[in-house]
Design a protein around this motif. Sequence first.
Motif, PDB file in Angstrom:
ATOM      1  N   HIS A 196       0.826  -1.195   0.000  1.00 10.01           N
ATOM      2  CA  HIS A 196       0.000   0.000   0.000  1.00 10.01           C
ATOM      3  C   HIS A 196       0.868   1.256   0.000  1.00 10.01           C
ATOM      4  N   ASN A 197       2.165   1.078   0.179  1.00  8.52           N
ATOM      5  CA  ASN A 197       3.069   2.213   0.195  1.00  8.52           C
ATOM      6  C   ASN A 197       3.533   2.499  -1.228  1.00  8.52           C
ATOM      7  N   LEU A 198       2.852   3.429  -1.884  1.00  7.62           N
ATOM      8  CA  LEU A 198       3.170   3.726  -3.279  1.00  7.62           C
ATOM      9  C   LEU A 198       4.569   4.296  -3.432  1.00  7.62           C
ATOM     10  N   ALA A 199       5.007   5.104  -2.474  1.00  6.63           N
ATOM     11  CA  ALA A 199       6.316   5.737  -2.587  1.00  6.63           C
ATOM     12  C   ALA A 199       7.422   4.687  -2.637  1.00  6.63           C
ATOM     13  N   HIS A 200       7.373   3.695  -1.732  1.00  3.16           N
ATOM     14  CA  HIS A 200       8.398   2.647  -1.726  1.00  3.16           C
ATOM     15  C   HIS A 200       8.305   1.790  -2.986  1.00  3.16           C
ATOM     16  N   THR A 201       7.086   1.483  -3.404  1.00  3.26           N
ATOM     17  CA  THR A 201       6.903   0.639  -4.586  1.00  3.26           C
ATOM     18  C   THR A 201       7.446   1.328  -5.831  1.00  3.26           C
ATOM     19  N   ILE A 202       7.125   2.587  -5.987  1.00  9.37           N
ATOM     20  CA  ILE A 202       7.621   3.359  -7.138  1.00  9.37           C
ATOM     21  C   ILE A 202       9.133   3.480  -7.092  1.00  9.37           C
ATOM     22  N   ASP A 203       9.666   3.530  -5.885  1.00 13.93           N
ATOM     23  CA  ASP A 203      11.104   3.690  -5.695  1.00 13.93           C
ATOM     24  C   ASP A 203      11.905   2.504  -6.218  1.00 13.93           C
ATOM     25  N   ILE A 204      11.396   1.280  -6.049  1.00 17.23           N
ATOM     26  CA  ILE A 204      12.234   0.109  -6.326  1.00 17.23           C
ATOM     27  C   ILE A 204      11.745  -0.779  -7.464  1.00 17.23           C
ATOM     28  N   CYS A 205      10.516  -0.588  -7.936  1.00 18.99           N
ATOM     29  CA  CYS A 205       9.954  -1.522  -8.924  1.00 18.99           C
ATOM     30  C   CYS A 205       9.886  -0.903 -10.314  1.00 18.99           C
ATOM     31  N   PRO A 206      10.621  -1.447 -11.295  1.00 18.59           N
ATOM     32  CA  PRO A 206      10.565  -0.931 -12.664  1.00 18.59           C
ATOM     33  C   PRO A 206       9.257  -1.248 -13.386  1.00 18.59           C
ATOM     34  N   ARG A 207       8.439  -2.084 -12.770  1.00 13.88           N
ATOM     35  CA  ARG A 207       7.135  -2.412 -13.354  1.00 13.88           C
ATOM     36  C   ARG A 207       6.112  -2.443 -12.234  1.00 13.88           C
ATOM     37  N   ILE A 208       4.967  -1.823 -12.466  1.00 15.98           N
ATOM     38  CA  ILE A 208       3.931  -1.760 -11.441  1.00 15.98           C
ATOM     39  C   ILE A 208       2.598  -2.191 -12.050  1.00 15.98           C
ATOM     40  N   THR A 209       1.946  -3.141 -11.390  1.00 15.71           N
ATOM     41  CA  THR A 209       0.669  -3.662 -11.849  1.00 15.71           C
ATOM     42  C   THR A 209      -0.409  -3.258 -10.853  1.00 15.71           C
ATOM     43  N   LEU A 210      -1.471  -2.666 -11.379  1.00 11.66           N
ATOM     44  CA  LEU A 210      -2.564  -2.154 -10.550  1.00 11.66           C
ATOM     45  C   LEU A 210      -3.775  -3.068 -10.668  1.00 11.66           C
ATOM     46  N   LEU A 211      -4.222  -3.580  -9.515  1.00  9.27           N
ATOM     47  CA  LEU A 211      -5.414  -4.432  -9.464  1.00  9.27           C
ATOM     48  C   LEU A 211      -6.575  -3.664  -8.862  1.00  9.27           C
ATOM     49  N   GLU A 212      -7.758  -3.949  -9.369  1.00  6.46           N
ATOM     50  CA  GLU A 212      -8.979  -3.396  -8.788  1.00  6.46           C
ATOM     51  C   GLU A 212     -10.070  -4.438  -8.937  1.00  6.46           C
ATOM     52  N   GLN A 213     -10.644  -4.849  -7.816  1.00  2.00           N
ATOM     53  CA  GLN A 213     -11.715  -5.854  -7.780  1.00  2.00           C
ATOM     54  C   GLN A 213     -11.341  -7.113  -8.570  1.00  2.00           C
ATOM     55  N   GLY A 214     -10.094  -7.541  -8.398  1.00  4.23           N
ATOM     56  CA  GLY A 214      -9.625  -8.785  -9.001  1.00  4.23           C
ATOM     57  C   GLY A 214      -9.140  -8.680 -10.421  1.00  4.23           C
ATOM     58  N   HIS A 215      -9.288  -7.516 -11.039  1.00  2.82           N
ATOM     59  CA  HIS A 215      -8.888  -7.332 -12.431  1.00  2.82           C
ATOM     60  C   HIS A 215      -7.620  -6.480 -12.513  1.00  2.82           C
ATOM     61  N   ILE A 216      -6.792  -6.775 -13.500  1.00  7.32           N
ATOM     62  CA  ILE A 216      -5.635  -5.923 -13.766  1.00  7.32           C
ATOM     63  C   ILE A 216      -6.117  -4.754 -14.622  1.00  7.32           C
ATOM     64  N   VAL A 217      -6.043  -3.550 -14.074  1.00  3.61           N
ATOM     65  CA  VAL A 217      -6.548  -2.379 -14.797  1.00  3.61           C
ATOM     66  C   VAL A 217      -5.420  -1.551 -15.398  1.00  3.61           C
ATOM     67  N   LYS A 218      -4.204  -1.713 -14.879  1.00  5.29           N
ATOM     68  CA  LYS A 218      -3.042  -1.024 -15.452  1.00  5.29           C
ATOM     69  C   LYS A 218      -1.805  -1.873 -15.236  1.00  5.29           C
ATOM     70  N   ASP A 219      -0.924  -1.877 -16.232  1.00  7.84           N
ATOM     71  CA  ASP A 219       0.365  -2.551 -16.129  1.00  7.84           C
ATOM     72  C   ASP A 219       1.400  -1.557 -16.643  1.00  7.84           C
ATOM     73  N   LEU A 220       2.109  -0.912 -15.727  1.00 12.99           N
ATOM     74  CA  LEU A 220       2.882   0.273 -16.066  1.00 12.99           C
ATOM     75  C   LEU A 220       4.389   0.022 -16.010  1.00 12.99           C
ATOM     76  N   LYS A 221       5.103   0.574 -16.979  1.00 13.11           N
ATOM     77  CA  LYS A 221       6.557   0.669 -16.864  1.00 13.11           C
ATOM     78  C   LYS A 221       6.860   1.831 -15.924  1.00 13.11           C
ATOM     79  N   ASN A 222       7.872   1.642 -15.100  1.00  6.42           N
ATOM     80  CA  ASN A 222       8.203   2.666 -14.114  1.00  6.42           C
ATOM     81  C   ASN A 222       9.702   2.973 -14.201  1.00  6.42           C
ATOM     82  N   VAL A 223      10.047   3.830 -15.142  1.00 12.58           N
ATOM     83  CA  VAL A 223      11.434   4.235 -15.337  1.00 12.58           C
ATOM     84  C   VAL A 223      11.602   5.628 -14.738  1.00 12.58           C
ATOM     85  N   ASP A 224      12.542   5.746 -13.808  1.00 10.04           N
ATOM     86  CA  ASP A 224      12.767   7.028 -13.139  1.00 10.04           C
ATOM     87  C   ASP A 224      11.461   7.605 -12.570  1.00 10.04           C
ATOM     88  N   HIS A 225      10.682   6.720 -11.910  1.00  9.59           N
ATOM     89  CA  HIS A 225       9.437   7.127 -11.237  1.00  9.59           C
ATOM     90  C   HIS A 225       8.372   7.615 -12.227  1.00  9.59           C
TER      91      HIS A 225
END
Length: 274
Positions: A196-225
């Motif tokens: 739930h800590n977006l700041a830490h997740t954005i800090d270390i993960c080059p890829r971020i997947t967002l779930l909502e109600q069991g569905h993947i709604v976004k699958d994001l590349k995270n380069v330099d935040h």
Amino acid sequence: MRIDISNLKKSFGEKVAVDIDQYTVNDGDMIGLVGNNGAGKTTMFRLMLDLLKADDGCVEYHIDDHVINPAESEEWKQVTGAYIDEGFLIDFLTPEEYFLFVGKVSGLNREEVEKRQAQYEQLMAGEILGQKKLIRDLSAGNKQKVGIIAALMTLPSLVILDEPFNFLDPSSQNVLKHVLREYNKVTGATIIISSHNLAHTIDICPRITLLEQGHIVKDLKNVDHSAAAELDAYFNQGIEDILTPEENPEPAPQEPEKETQEPEKEVQEPATEE
């Protein structure tokens, strides 16, 4: 390790917990799984670790040229390290005894276990080993550290951690971020964390997947935040509608400017002769 998820579904009564058509975790990915409470993150992890039986679909682990379905084979356990909650611990052991047990299951002797756990001295911060405490008597944060260290100690090629920053003080959170980054870099392991800590997740993960109600709604590349703005917009949408006037004040109406008038001059009455 590459992971393929296909048509994976899990419901609890009428509540859909996970409904994922297709999702691939690439070998060496470091992924942050984010979402509000009830989004399905923990359920997805439990399905991947064969702790829940799926209603439909499957998870496949690709190790070299070998494909393993965790619901049908236990081979994946030798190359996977995970910590979901305290249920993964054996709380009537001391941390030393627990680390030795985990090592023995993976074929490590005492010397190898002690050498590997020494790499995490900074994370343990002098509060885990040599305390003569059972795991059940440790603080929530120190239990969390024991579970995470045990998950990493066997050098797995897949690491799954559910809310790893929970209960940790700020210094330990920063040390853990360094530990996970270095582990991914040195071993090339695939790491998936939920937080739930977006700041830490954005800090270390080059890829971020967002779930909502069991569905993947976004699958994001995270380069330099780069994912920060999109995630911030997603989680703050509609926030203006629930803010109080004090939190989101409307600009005060401007009063029309008044014309300035010169003050009236006092009229002098003529002096009367006496």
